[in-house]
Design a protein around this motif. Structure first.
Motif, PDB file in Angstrom:
ATOM      1  N   UNK A 185       1.584   5.465  14.976  1.00 20.53           N
ATOM      2  CA  UNK A 185       0.620   4.236  15.178  1.00 20.53           C
ATOM      3  C   UNK A 185       0.718   3.317  13.999  1.00 20.53           C
ATOM      4  N   UNK A 201      -2.794   8.346   5.938  1.00 25.76           N
ATOM      5  CA  UNK A 201      -4.096   8.718   6.323  1.00 25.76           C
ATOM      6  C   UNK A 201      -4.455   8.964   7.737  1.00 25.76           C
ATOM      7  N   UNK A 251       0.147   6.610   2.642  1.00 24.79           N
ATOM      8  CA  UNK A 251      -0.487   5.937   4.087  1.00 24.79           C
ATOM      9  C   UNK A 251      -0.747   6.964   4.970  1.00 24.79           C
ATOM     10  N   UNK A 288       0.913  -1.193   0.111  1.00 20.93           N
ATOM     11  CA  UNK A 288      -0.104  -0.140  -0.071  1.00 20.93           C
ATOM     12  C   UNK A 288       0.885   1.150  -0.091  1.00 20.93           C
ATOM     13  N   UNK A 317       0.948   1.341   4.943  1.00 20.69           N
ATOM     14  CA  UNK A 317      -0.453   1.588   4.625  1.00 20.69           C
ATOM     15  C   UNK A 317      -1.233   2.136   5.858  1.00 20.69           C
ATOM     16  N   UNK A 318      -0.958   1.442   6.888  1.00 17.22           N
ATOM     17  CA  UNK A 318      -1.842   1.850   8.173  1.00 17.22           C
ATOM     18  C   UNK A 318      -1.147   2.451   9.210  1.00 17.22           C
ATOM     19  N   UNK A 319      -0.310   3.338   8.526  1.00 20.17           N
ATOM     20  CA  UNK A 319       0.523   4.080   9.536  1.00 20.17           C
ATOM     21  C   UNK A 319       0.163   5.473   9.886  1.00 20.17           C
ATOM     22  N   UNK A 320       0.086   6.056  10.689  1.00 21.06           N
ATOM     23  CA  UNK A 320      -0.372   7.430  11.254  1.00 21.06           C
ATOM     24  C   UNK A 320       0.926   8.075  12.188  1.00 21.06           C
TER      25      UNK A 320
END
Ligand SMILES: Nc1ncnc2c1ncn2[C@@H]1O[C@H](COP(=O)(O)OP(=O)(O)O)[C@@H](O)[C@H]1O
Ligand SMILES: [Mg+2]
Lengths: 284, 254
Positions: free
Chosen positions: B13, A14, A12, A9, B58-61
């Motif tokens: 995160x 987001x 990121x 992905x 991808x799921x990183x903040x």
């Protein structure tokens, strides 16, 4: 915890709020069944309505030209479907996140469609053809005045579209699945290395992923073609059987049917062989 | 003293799991700084923030500020290729590209310059220079066309360092660069780092405390996503200020 679960992905950054509102669609094969039913029903019901066959006469059919003509259609439609499938696989695998609903939707359907044996597609195609066959008239050695310039074995557009769609539906999912597998076979460290050196996604794809995955993608194409040929064997055999009704005797029709089917089956299994040898040489 | 990397209250995160908690750190220019801590404490994560390769998960903040060479790397005008050119990275497992040794070294340069702008003589010279600085030239000068993945691990890892050099990076991040190497390879890579330090700023993650003591001037201890202590290496090992640091350092040094 799976470290690499979202590895492919991009983009990121987001926010957590964005991630909360993910759309969850049921990934059931009902959609596929709907599509299949639609494809089967629409042209058949169309065919039953239309009986005007004046402009779809077939002039001077001859077994060889029919065979070549239809082979040409099968080949071009399948090649188109393979190209589309490859593009589609790249988009799914390299651009869309695993959690994206479009990707999950397509992947679940691809899984169902690849599971359908090609013979079933063949039967579907034949049933469409036969429902049209009544509207096609064969003229052997048509008088010049009546020659509308129709090429041998020219067929009704809807029929052509219907069968083209079946071939696309048959070839594309296989291509998508195998291409995705090929792309996934490119090791993560290779991509990481290239990205960390500052390569853009395009550069990573064109300079590393595609060269590495190329042989597997070629193999994927072969397999998809093999599938198309297997169905074409059935279909073209049926065409020949039908169109030679007024010109040939029973035994020669049967021989033609058998010859065409056999030829295409051999093509198909040769492609499967090529697929296997490419695949093995690649993983060796 | 100038700082190549500066973070302020950096938090990160993975999904809902917070892997970095308010990390504020300043990495000095032109030195070797080591990063130690138990497995899973976020060393790799912190390192991967500095060239923004973390985002690929991808799921990183991320929250907080990261300044590299005086520039906030989350500014909208930051170009990722340029950032990654300035901040090179060496991975835990050697990951040469599956192409020739020669092309491995040129890869970085090729993607950052217009097509066919590098002449043959230039490229030959660049490859020789890069390999010479990592002491591989003698070993590999007849193997330039060999596929890089077929080299010995030590050579592969050195090649991974060498391929950064033509890009003239300012900072080199290393994530346990010696964990796949034997004692001899480890020493060779350490030696190499010491020679290259000064020209480049090194930030090296290591599991090996002896290594941290040997090579680094400053040392950072992390624990469960937090930065616990950041001091001169000698001081951190001999006189840890923090209880957790002492535990960790003594656990291995009894
Ligand atoms: N891509 C990821 N997705 C989710 N969790 C991750 C990911 N990468 C690392 N983590 C978690 O973050 C924590 C820190 O990991 P890491 O930075 O690799 O630690 P270290 O390098 O210090 O061993 C670990 O608990 C790990 O499980
Ligand atoms: Mg790590």
């Amino acid at each position: 915890m799976n470290l690499y679960k979202n590895f492919y992905v991009m983009n990121a950054m987001s926010t957590r709020a964005e991630r909360k509102q993910k759309i969850v669609l049921p990934s059931t094969p009902f959609f596929t069944l709907g599509i299949a039913a639609g494809i089967a029903v629409i042209p058949i019901s169309n065919a039953l309505k239309k009986t005007d066959a004046t402009n779809i006469q077939v002039v001077s059919p001859n077994a060889l030209s029919m065979l070549l003509n239809d082979l040409y259609i099968v080949l071009s439609v399948s090649l188109l479907a393979i190209l589309l499938g490859i593009v589609c696989a790249f988009y799914l695998e390299e651009w869309l996140p695993k959690t994206n609903w479009v990707r999950r939707f397509i992947e679940s359907h691809v899984a169902v469609l690849t599971g359908i044996p090609s013979v079933l597609y063949g039967i579907l195609a034949i049933s469409i053809f036969l429902s049209y066959a009544g509207t096609l008239k064969v003229i052997n050695g048509a008088p010049a005045a009546q020659d509308t310039g129709a090429r041998p074995f020219q067929r009704h557009t809807t029929l052509f579209l219907g069968e083209g769609l079946i071939f696309i539906l048959m070839v594309m999912p296989v291509t998508i699945k195998t291409t995705q597998e090929a792309l996934r076979s490119v090791a993560t460290p290779v991509r990481e290395a290239a990205y960390a050196l500052g390569a853009s996604q395009w550069q990573v794809l064109t300079r590393h992923v595609v060269p590495i995955a190329f042989t597997r993608m070629l193999a994927a194409g072969c397999r998809a073609m093999a599938r198309a040929f297997a169905t074409a064997a059935l279909l073209i055999g049926t065409y020949i059987w039908h169109y030679t009704a007024e010109t040939d005797g029973m035994s020669s029709r049967f021989l033609l049917f058998l010859g065409a089917a056999l030829f295409l089956s051999v093509c198909s299994s040769t492609l499967v062989e090529i697929h296997a040898s490419i695949y093995n040489s690649d993983s060796a | 003293m100038n700082h190549s990397i500066e973070t302020e209250n950096l938090s990160l995160w993975y999904g809902d799991f917070q892997a970095l908690i308010d990390v504020s750190v300043k990495i000095p220019d032109g030195q070797i700084t080591s990063l130690i801590g138990p497995s899973g404490c976020g060393k790799t994560t912190l390192l991967r923030c500095f060239n923004r390769v973390n985002e690929r998960y991808g799921n990183v903040t991320t929250e907080g500020k990261i300044e590299i060479l005086g520039k906030n790397i989350y500014d909208p005008d930051v170009s990722l290729p340029e950032l990654r050119k300035a901040v090179g990275m060496v991975f835990q497992r050697p990951n040469p590209l599956p192409i020739s040794v020669y092309e491995n070294i040129l890869f970085g340069l090729r993607i950052h310059s217009p097509m066919r702008s590098i002449t043959r003589t230039e490229s030959d010279q660049i490859v020789e220079e890069a390999l010479t600085s990592v002491f591989l030239w003698e070993d590999l000068k007849d193997k330039l066309k060999v596929r890089a993945t077929s080299l010995q691990l030590e050579q592969q890892q050195k090649l991974c360092i060498a391929r950064l050099l033509p890009l003239k990076p300012k900072i080199i991040l290393m994530d346990e660069p010696c964990s796949a190497l034997d004692a001899k390879g480890t020493l060779a890579v350490e030696e190499l780092m010491e020679i290259l330090a000064g020209t480049y700023t090194f930030l090296i993650v290591t599991h090996n405390m002896a290594q941290a003591r040997r090579v680094s001037e400053e040392c950072i201890f992390m624990f469960l996503g937090e930065l616990i202590e950041h001091r001169e290496t000698q001081a951190l090992f001999e006189d840890p200020k923090h209880e957790k640091t002492a535990d960790y350092v003594q656990m291995r040094y009894g």
